[in-house]
Design a protein around this motif. Sequence first.
Motif, PDB file in Angstrom:
ATOM      1  N   PHE A 245      -6.749   7.050   8.399  1.00  0.00           N
ATOM      2  CA  PHE A 245      -6.018   7.614   7.265  1.00  0.00           C
ATOM      3  C   PHE A 245      -6.467   6.916   5.996  1.00  0.00           C
ATOM      4  O   PHE A 245      -7.040   5.830   6.038  1.00  0.00           O
ATOM      5  N   SER A 246      -6.196   7.533   4.876  1.00  0.00           N
ATOM      6  CA  SER A 246      -6.599   7.001   3.582  1.00  0.00           C
ATOM      7  C   SER A 246      -5.408   6.331   2.902  1.00  0.00           C
ATOM      8  O   SER A 246      -4.290   6.829   2.959  1.00  0.00           O
ATOM      9  N   GLY A 247      -5.683   5.227   2.258  1.00  0.00           N
ATOM     10  CA  GLY A 247      -4.664   4.526   1.494  1.00  0.00           C
ATOM     11  C   GLY A 247      -5.307   3.649   0.449  1.00  0.00           C
ATOM     12  O   GLY A 247      -6.534   3.431   0.468  1.00  0.00           O
ATOM     13  N   PRO A 248      -4.522   3.128  -0.493  1.00  0.00           N
ATOM     14  CA  PRO A 248      -5.089   2.302  -1.557  1.00  0.00           C
ATOM     15  C   PRO A 248      -5.638   0.978  -1.014  1.00  0.00           C
ATOM     16  O   PRO A 248      -5.147   0.447  -0.021  1.00  0.00           O
ATOM     17  N   VAL A 249      -6.661   0.481  -1.684  1.00  0.00           N
ATOM     18  CA  VAL A 249      -7.262  -0.796  -1.329  1.00  0.00           C
ATOM     19  C   VAL A 249      -6.350  -1.899  -1.855  1.00  0.00           C
ATOM     20  O   VAL A 249      -6.351  -2.209  -3.052  1.00  0.00           O
ATOM     21  N   CYS A 250      -5.500  -2.425  -0.974  1.00  0.00           N
ATOM     22  CA  CYS A 250      -4.609  -3.519  -1.334  1.00  0.00           C
ATOM     23  C   CYS A 250      -3.885  -3.987  -0.079  1.00  0.00           C
ATOM     24  O   CYS A 250      -3.923  -3.318   0.947  1.00  0.00           O
ATOM     25  N   THR A 251      -3.213  -5.112  -0.198  1.00  0.00           N
ATOM     26  CA  THR A 251      -2.402  -5.600   0.909  1.00  0.00           C
ATOM     27  C   THR A 251      -1.014  -4.981   0.824  1.00  0.00           C
ATOM     28  O   THR A 251      -0.632  -4.409  -0.209  1.00  0.00           O
ATOM     29  N   ARG A 252      -0.237  -5.138   1.880  1.00  0.00           N
ATOM     30  CA  ARG A 252       1.150  -4.646   1.881  1.00  0.00           C
ATOM     31  C   ARG A 252       1.931  -5.283   0.735  1.00  0.00           C
ATOM     32  O   ARG A 252       2.748  -4.638   0.094  1.00  0.00           O
ATOM     33  N   GLU A 253       1.676  -6.552   0.469  1.00  0.00           N
ATOM     34  CA  GLU A 253       2.393  -7.264  -0.588  1.00  0.00           C
ATOM     35  C   GLU A 253       2.009  -6.777  -1.982  1.00  0.00           C
ATOM     36  O   GLU A 253       2.775  -6.909  -2.927  1.00  0.00           O
ATOM     37  N   GLU A 254       0.822  -6.207  -2.119  1.00  0.00           N
ATOM     38  CA  GLU A 254       0.329  -5.771  -3.428  1.00  0.00           C
ATOM     39  C   GLU A 254       0.586  -4.297  -3.729  1.00  0.00           C
ATOM     40  O   GLU A 254       0.383  -3.854  -4.859  1.00  0.00           O
ATOM     41  N   HIS A 255       1.042  -3.529  -2.736  1.00  0.00           N
ATOM     42  CA  HIS A 255       1.035  -2.072  -2.892  1.00  0.00           C
ATOM     43  C   HIS A 255       1.872  -1.559  -4.065  1.00  0.00           C
ATOM     44  O   HIS A 255       1.486  -0.598  -4.723  1.00  0.00           O
ATOM     45  N   LEU A 256       2.993  -2.174  -4.361  1.00  0.00           N
ATOM     46  CA  LEU A 256       3.822  -1.673  -5.475  1.00  0.00           C
ATOM     47  C   LEU A 256       3.170  -1.959  -6.819  1.00  0.00           C
ATOM     48  O   LEU A 256       3.173  -1.094  -7.706  1.00  0.00           O
ATOM     49  N   GLN A 257       2.583  -3.148  -6.968  1.00  0.00           N
ATOM     50  CA  GLN A 257       1.901  -3.475  -8.222  1.00  0.00           C
ATOM     51  C   GLN A 257       0.690  -2.563  -8.423  1.00  0.00           C
ATOM     52  O   GLN A 257       0.433  -2.094  -9.533  1.00  0.00           O
ATOM     53  N   VAL A 258      -0.059  -2.277  -7.349  1.00  0.00           N
ATOM     54  CA  VAL A 258      -1.220  -1.395  -7.447  1.00  0.00           C
ATOM     55  C   VAL A 258      -0.761   0.018  -7.819  1.00  0.00           C
ATOM     56  O   VAL A 258      -1.347   0.662  -8.693  1.00  0.00           O
ATOM     57  N   ALA A 259       0.304   0.502  -7.188  1.00  0.00           N
ATOM     58  CA  ALA A 259       0.816   1.836  -7.516  1.00  0.00           C
ATOM     59  C   ALA A 259       1.263   1.895  -8.980  1.00  0.00           C
ATOM     60  O   ALA A 259       1.007   2.883  -9.676  1.00  0.00           O
ATOM     61  N   ALA A 260       1.928   0.852  -9.451  1.00  0.00           N
ATOM     62  CA  ALA A 260       2.405   0.831 -10.835  1.00  0.00           C
ATOM     63  C   ALA A 260       1.251   0.781 -11.833  1.00  0.00           C
ATOM     64  O   ALA A 260       1.375   1.300 -12.945  1.00  0.00           O
ATOM     65  N   SER A 261       0.129   0.206 -11.430  1.00  0.00           N
ATOM     66  CA  SER A 261      -1.020   0.124 -12.344  1.00  0.00           C
ATOM     67  C   SER A 261      -1.627   1.499 -12.601  1.00  0.00           C
ATOM     68  O   SER A 261      -2.259   1.711 -13.631  1.00  0.00           O
ATOM     69  N   GLY A 262      -1.443   2.414 -11.645  1.00  0.00           N
ATOM     70  CA  GLY A 262      -2.011   3.752 -11.782  1.00  0.00           C
ATOM     71  C   GLY A 262      -3.511   3.804 -11.559  1.00  0.00           C
ATOM     72  O   GLY A 262      -4.121   4.860 -11.663  1.00  0.00           O
TER      73      GLY A 262
END
Length: 169
Positions: free
Chosen positions: A11-28
């Motif tokens: 499956f596809s997902g953003p390049v980041c750790t579980r701990e980073e996912h909210l900050q990465v999503a917020a960065s856009g």
Amino acid sequence: MLLYIAPGAKFSGPVCTREEHLQVAASGAWECKLYEWTGQHHLWASVPGEACSIWTIWSAPDWTHVGWKVNPELPLKRTPVGFDTTDHVLDAVISADLSSWRLKDEDELAVAVELGLFTVSERERIHQEARRVAGECVTSRRRQLQAWAAWRPPSQWKLPVLPPNWDAP
């Protein structure tokens, strides 16, 4: 729509750790990569247009049923290679015997609000939807969920393969 997610599925997902996912999503600004689903079998049940799915969960490889989760999310959106959705962070975890449920990741939802991913009123709607569906799961949806828990994929099923253009815009 029912979707079976087998251990080993890509499956596809953003390049980041579980701990980073909210900050990465917020960065856009993120890139996606392929991941491999591990650890559990999931049967993902989603009704078109609903902002919530119900996941039946079994351990792998022995198929011990461990329960369900209610996953608030954006309604599924068809794409040329499958579908997209956005997880709303909060989950309701339902026991295997359907006797109880509890909310999970409320702390992460609070961080998502702080980061501007959701407004306070959206957070309240996410909470309400998770509570409503979890309550229905342990009352009016019991038979349906018990049937899902007994389900197994046909033995001839193979893991799907994403097309070469899976990451095309």
